[in-house]
Design a protein around this motif. Structure first.
Motif, PDB file in Angstrom:
ATOM      1  N   ILE A   9      -5.620 -15.984   1.264  1.00  0.00           N
ATOM      2  CA  ILE A   9      -6.447 -16.457  -0.030  1.00  0.00           C
ATOM      3  C   ILE A   9      -6.687 -14.914  -0.832  1.00  0.00           C
ATOM      4  O   ILE A   9      -7.141 -13.917  -0.122  1.00  0.00           O
ATOM      5  CB  ILE A   9      -7.887 -16.899   0.491  1.00  0.00           C
ATOM      6  CG1 ILE A   9      -7.840 -18.009   1.414  1.00  0.00           C
ATOM      7  CG2 ILE A   9      -8.655 -17.246  -0.468  1.00  0.00           C
ATOM      8  CD1 ILE A   9      -8.925 -18.488   1.996  1.00  0.00           C
ATOM      9  N   GLY A  10      -6.277 -15.203  -2.301  1.00  0.00           N
ATOM     10  CA  GLY A  10      -6.373 -13.959  -2.924  1.00  0.00           C
ATOM     11  C   GLY A  10      -4.912 -13.536  -2.722  1.00  0.00           C
ATOM     12  O   GLY A  10      -3.877 -13.946  -2.155  1.00  0.00           O
ATOM     13  N   GLY A  11      -4.573 -12.231  -3.239  1.00  0.00           N
ATOM     14  CA  GLY A  11      -3.276 -11.585  -3.052  1.00  0.00           C
ATOM     15  C   GLY A  11      -2.373 -12.309  -4.089  1.00  0.00           C
ATOM     16  O   GLY A  11      -1.099 -12.393  -3.825  1.00  0.00           O
ATOM     17  N   GLY A  12      -2.850 -12.937  -5.121  1.00  0.00           N
ATOM     18  CA  GLY A  12      -1.734 -13.415  -6.329  1.00  0.00           C
ATOM     19  C   GLY A  12      -1.010 -12.262  -6.875  1.00  0.00           C
ATOM     20  O   GLY A  12      -0.906 -11.318  -6.530  1.00  0.00           O
ATOM     21  N   LYS A 107     -11.566  -5.242   3.289  1.00  0.00           N
ATOM     22  CA  LYS A 107     -12.860  -4.433   3.134  1.00  0.00           C
ATOM     23  C   LYS A 107     -13.406  -4.550   1.593  1.00  0.00           C
ATOM     24  O   LYS A 107     -12.590  -4.452   0.943  1.00  0.00           O
ATOM     25  CB  LYS A 107     -12.869  -3.036   3.906  1.00  0.00           C
ATOM     26  CG  LYS A 107     -11.612  -2.234   3.309  1.00  0.00           C
ATOM     27  CD  LYS A 107     -11.115  -1.866   1.893  1.00  0.00           C
ATOM     28  CE  LYS A 107     -12.271  -1.226   1.082  1.00  0.00           C
ATOM     29  NZ  LYS A 107     -11.689  -1.044  -0.386  1.00  0.00           N
ATOM     30  N   HIS A 201     -13.659   3.674   4.498  1.00  0.00           N
ATOM     31  CA  HIS A 201     -12.175   3.888   5.251  1.00  0.00           C
ATOM     32  C   HIS A 201     -12.042   4.823   6.012  1.00  0.00           C
ATOM     33  O   HIS A 201     -11.863   5.089   6.961  1.00  0.00           O
ATOM     34  CB  HIS A 201     -11.143   3.947   4.248  1.00  0.00           C
ATOM     35  CG  HIS A 201     -10.360   2.733   3.815  1.00  0.00           C
ATOM     36  ND1 HIS A 201      -9.897   1.766   4.551  1.00  0.00           N
ATOM     37  CD2 HIS A 201     -10.348   2.106   2.598  1.00  0.00           C
ATOM     38  CE1 HIS A 201      -9.594   1.026   3.946  1.00  0.00           C
ATOM     39  NE2 HIS A 201      -9.771   0.718   2.648  1.00  0.00           N
TER      40      HIS A 201
HETATM   41  N1  LIG Z   1      -7.677  -2.339   2.980  1.00  0.00           N
HETATM   42  C1  LIG Z   1      -7.161  -1.655   1.987  1.00  0.00           C
HETATM   43  O1  LIG Z   1      -6.462  -0.415   1.903  1.00  0.00           O
HETATM   44  C2  LIG Z   1      -7.268  -2.244   0.579  1.00  0.00           C
HETATM   45  C3  LIG Z   1      -6.685  -1.664  -0.479  1.00  0.00           C
HETATM   46  C4  LIG Z   1      -6.749  -2.206  -1.787  1.00  0.00           C
HETATM   47  C5  LIG Z   1      -7.749  -3.422  -1.923  1.00  0.00           C
HETATM   48  N2  LIG Z   1      -8.401  -3.706  -0.833  1.00  0.00           N
HETATM   49  C6  LIG Z   1      -9.228  -4.721  -1.070  1.00  0.00           C
HETATM   50  O2  LIG Z   1      -8.698  -6.088  -1.011  1.00  0.00           O
HETATM   51  C7  LIG Z   1      -9.205  -6.922  -2.071  1.00  0.00           C
HETATM   52  C8  LIG Z   1      -8.556  -7.126  -3.203  1.00  0.00           C
HETATM   53  O3  LIG Z   1      -8.137  -6.168  -4.095  1.00  0.00           O
HETATM   54  P1  LIG Z   1      -7.305  -6.101  -4.850  1.00  0.00           P
HETATM   55  O4  LIG Z   1      -7.101  -4.446  -5.370  1.00  0.00           O
HETATM   56  O5  LIG Z   1      -5.864  -6.427  -4.488  1.00  0.00           O
HETATM   57  O6  LIG Z   1      -7.721  -6.852  -6.139  1.00  0.00           O
HETATM   58  P2  LIG Z   1      -6.955  -7.441  -7.327  1.00  0.00           P
HETATM   59  O7  LIG Z   1      -7.778  -7.722  -8.459  1.00  0.00           O
HETATM   60  O8  LIG Z   1      -5.612  -6.686  -7.679  1.00  0.00           O
HETATM   61  O9  LIG Z   1      -6.373  -8.826  -6.918  1.00  0.00           O
HETATM   62  C9  LIG Z   1      -7.359  -9.901  -6.504  1.00  0.00           C
HETATM   63  C10 LIG Z   1      -6.431 -11.163  -6.297  1.00  0.00           C
HETATM   64  O10 LIG Z   1      -7.563 -12.165  -5.779  1.00  0.00           O
HETATM   65  C11 LIG Z   1      -7.333 -13.421  -6.607  1.00  0.00           C
HETATM   66  N3  LIG Z   1      -8.417 -14.369  -6.572  1.00  0.00           N
HETATM   67  C12 LIG Z   1      -9.763 -13.687  -7.245  1.00  0.00           C
HETATM   68  N4  LIG Z   1     -10.713 -14.632  -6.635  1.00  0.00           N
HETATM   69  C13 LIG Z   1     -10.038 -15.601  -6.049  1.00  0.00           C
HETATM   70  C14 LIG Z   1     -10.752 -16.729  -5.332  1.00  0.00           C
HETATM   71  N5  LIG Z   1     -11.843 -17.108  -5.295  1.00  0.00           N
HETATM   72  N6  LIG Z   1      -9.729 -17.302  -4.691  1.00  0.00           N
HETATM   73  C15 LIG Z   1      -8.342 -16.996  -4.536  1.00  0.00           C
HETATM   74  N7  LIG Z   1      -7.785 -16.011  -5.025  1.00  0.00           N
HETATM   75  C16 LIG Z   1      -8.788 -15.229  -6.063  1.00  0.00           C
HETATM   76  C17 LIG Z   1      -6.924 -12.916  -7.894  1.00  0.00           C
HETATM   77  O11 LIG Z   1      -6.420 -13.999  -8.626  1.00  0.00           O
HETATM   78  C18 LIG Z   1      -5.829 -11.953  -7.649  1.00  0.00           C
HETATM   79  O12 LIG Z   1      -4.712 -12.366  -7.453  1.00  0.00           O
HETATM   80  C19 LIG Z   1     -10.513  -6.156  -2.324  1.00  0.00           C
HETATM   81  O13 LIG Z   1     -11.655  -6.504  -1.597  1.00  0.00           O
HETATM   82  C20 LIG Z   1     -10.347  -4.544  -1.938  1.00  0.00           C
HETATM   83  O14 LIG Z   1     -11.341  -3.990  -1.550  1.00  0.00           O
HETATM   84  C21 LIG Z   1      -8.269  -3.033   0.420  1.00  0.00           C
END
Ligand SMILES: NC(=O)c1ccc[n+]([C@@H]2O[C@H](COP(=O)([O-])OP(=O)(O)OC[C@H]3O[C@@H](n4cnc5c(N)ncnc54)[C@H](O)[C@@H]3O)[C@@H](O)[C@H]2O)c1
Length: 386
Positions: A9-12, A107, A201
């Motif tokens: 979920i997410g990660g689009g 996270k 982290h």
């Molecule tokens: N563990 C790590 O090292 C690490 C690194 C970067 C980001 N993150 C975490 O990952 C998460 C996402 O970060 P990102 O940088 O990829 O964000 P991003 O904004 O680049 O991407 C978010 C994605 O989620 C989708 N999205 C948003 N709301 C949604 C919903 N309700 N249902 C389905 N899809 C939805 C968006 O369309 C987009 O594709 C955050 O919580 C961030 O803290 C973790």
């Protein structure tokens, strides 16, 4: 062996962290990507899911549709990764846990300590695994550091010094860019910006390597860019339950620093130094001896390091492979639970909901301490204070 079924979920398309999860989950052929609700825009999410190979009935428009669609399937997903923006983690993770799915949540796991405690209780009562993606603990040499500390190579650990300082939000002229601004806005980001995003982290890694938990902390927080309400730089002193003294610096205005994650551990018998931008070397100096470089993949490392390395010595392994190690651990834990047997201890190292909760308590403590001139405050979640 049949692959486990995985959903996301997410990660689009264009997201920052989505590709690393898809690479990590697929790397060892342990998981098959079967379902997803990838985008906040339903049509874009469905279309992208199908372009990535999902069947049309499992490329969902939103997570509620995905939950309803997967819940009663005989071939339903074994694990779902939640990689949406922070404020949605709690609701999605809780709903999937309650429906009996195993979850890997990005996270920060939640926005508040109360939500974090709720997730821990929900995971306990559902019997499902709730992991949190402190993916950098998957690096082979980080696992080796932990093993060296555990087997006593460093003796009693005196000090741990952790950093996660980058410079990607240092441009004052870009502070109003909506992609940057929300992170420093309490209405959207909660009580902390930089510590909640990156500092946790580094703090989790200090706990992972030393095997100790943070008990109290004192935080000096600042916003170097005046328009920001939340901090873009923090210096945190902390104490751990095994007596170790902790120092942590996190920043988003450190121009010239790229990813900027690193950790040093100093014991009575030796010191270790590792940085995430050179993850294949670990610097080790035993007391009164010469400085040595331990290479990922060399002979006679710990079983924990051997288990988490794939590429021959001298060739780089990076972040998606560290994530793959979290997925490898989770696959063993899920298969062990299906087979009703104990998990292999060498694989039992993935970060848990309890770790996500501890981070939320530290976030709250940093905000409280920062607002009261760096006073020392209890950093433990209430449910772990007895
Ligand atoms: N563990 C790590 O090292 C690490 C690194 C970067 C980001 N993150 C975490 O990952 C998460 C996402 O970060 P990102 O940088 O990829 O964000 P991003 O904004 O680049 O991407 C978010 C994605 O989620 C989708 N999205 C948003 N709301 C949604 C919903 N309700 N249902 C389905 N899809 C939805 C968006 O369309 C987009 O594709 C955050 O919580 C961030 O803290 C973790």
């Amino acid at each position: 062996m049949t692959k486990l079924k995985w959903g996301m979920i997410g990660g689009g398309e264009g997201s920052q962290i989505g590709p690393a999860h898809r690479l990590g989950s697929g790397l060892d052929s342990l998981f098959e990507f079967c379902a997803g609700a990838l985008d906040h825009r339903p049509d874009e999410g469905r279309a992208y899911g199908q372009r990535l190979g999902l069947a049309s009935d499992r490329a969902y428009g939103n997570w509620q549709e995905m939950l309803a669609g997967e819940r009663d399937r005989e071939d339903r997903i074994d694990l779902v990764t939640v990689a949406t923006p922070n404020s949605t983690h709690f609701e999605i993770t809780k709903a999937f846990l309650e429906a009996g799915f195993h979850v890997l949540c990005e996270k920060p796991m939640t926005m508040t300590v109360e939500e974090g405690e709720d997730i821990v209780r929900t995971a306990q009562s559902s019997g499902s695994i709730c992991a949190v993606n402190y993916g950098y603990t998957g690096y082979s040499l980080v696992r080796h550091m932990r093993a060296m500390v555990q087997r006593g190579d460093l003796g009693k650990i005196r000090l741990v010094n952790a950093e996660f300082a980058h410079g990607h939000h240092a441009d004052a002229a870009d502070a109003d860019n909506p992609r940057v601004r929300w992170r420093y806005d309490p209405a959207q980001a909660g009580v902390s910006a930089q510590f909640a995003d990156c500092g946790i982290h580094a703090m989790h890694m200090a706990s992972f390597i030393t095997g100790q938990e943070v008990t109290k902390l004192s935080a000096d927080i600042v916003s170097c860019i005046d328009s920001r309400e939340l901090e873009d730089d923090a210096m945190v002193n902390f104490r751990m339950d095994g007596g170790t003294v902790g120092r942590l610096w996190t920043s988003s205005v450190a121009i010239g620093r790229q990813h900027g994650l690193g950790i040093q551990v100093f014991g009575e018998k030796g010191g270790l130094r590792w940085t995430q931008e050179q993850p294949n070397q670990l610097f080790w100096m035993p007391l009164n001896e010469r400085l040595q470089i331990i290479e990922r993949g060399e002979a006679n490392l710990s079983p924990e390091a051997d288990r988490t390395t794939r590429v021959t010595i001298g060739h780089a392994e990076g972040m998606p492979l560290a994530f793959a190690n979290i997925y490898k651990d989770l696959s063993e834990a899920i298969i062990a639970s299906k087979e009703k047997r104990p998990t292999d201890p060498a694989a039992d190292l993935y970060p848990r909901a309890e770790d996500g909760l501890r981070s939320m308590a530290a976030v709250k403590a940093v905000a409280e301490s920062g607002a009261s001139d760096a006073a020392w405050v209890d950093a433990r979640p209430p449910m772990f204070r007895t």
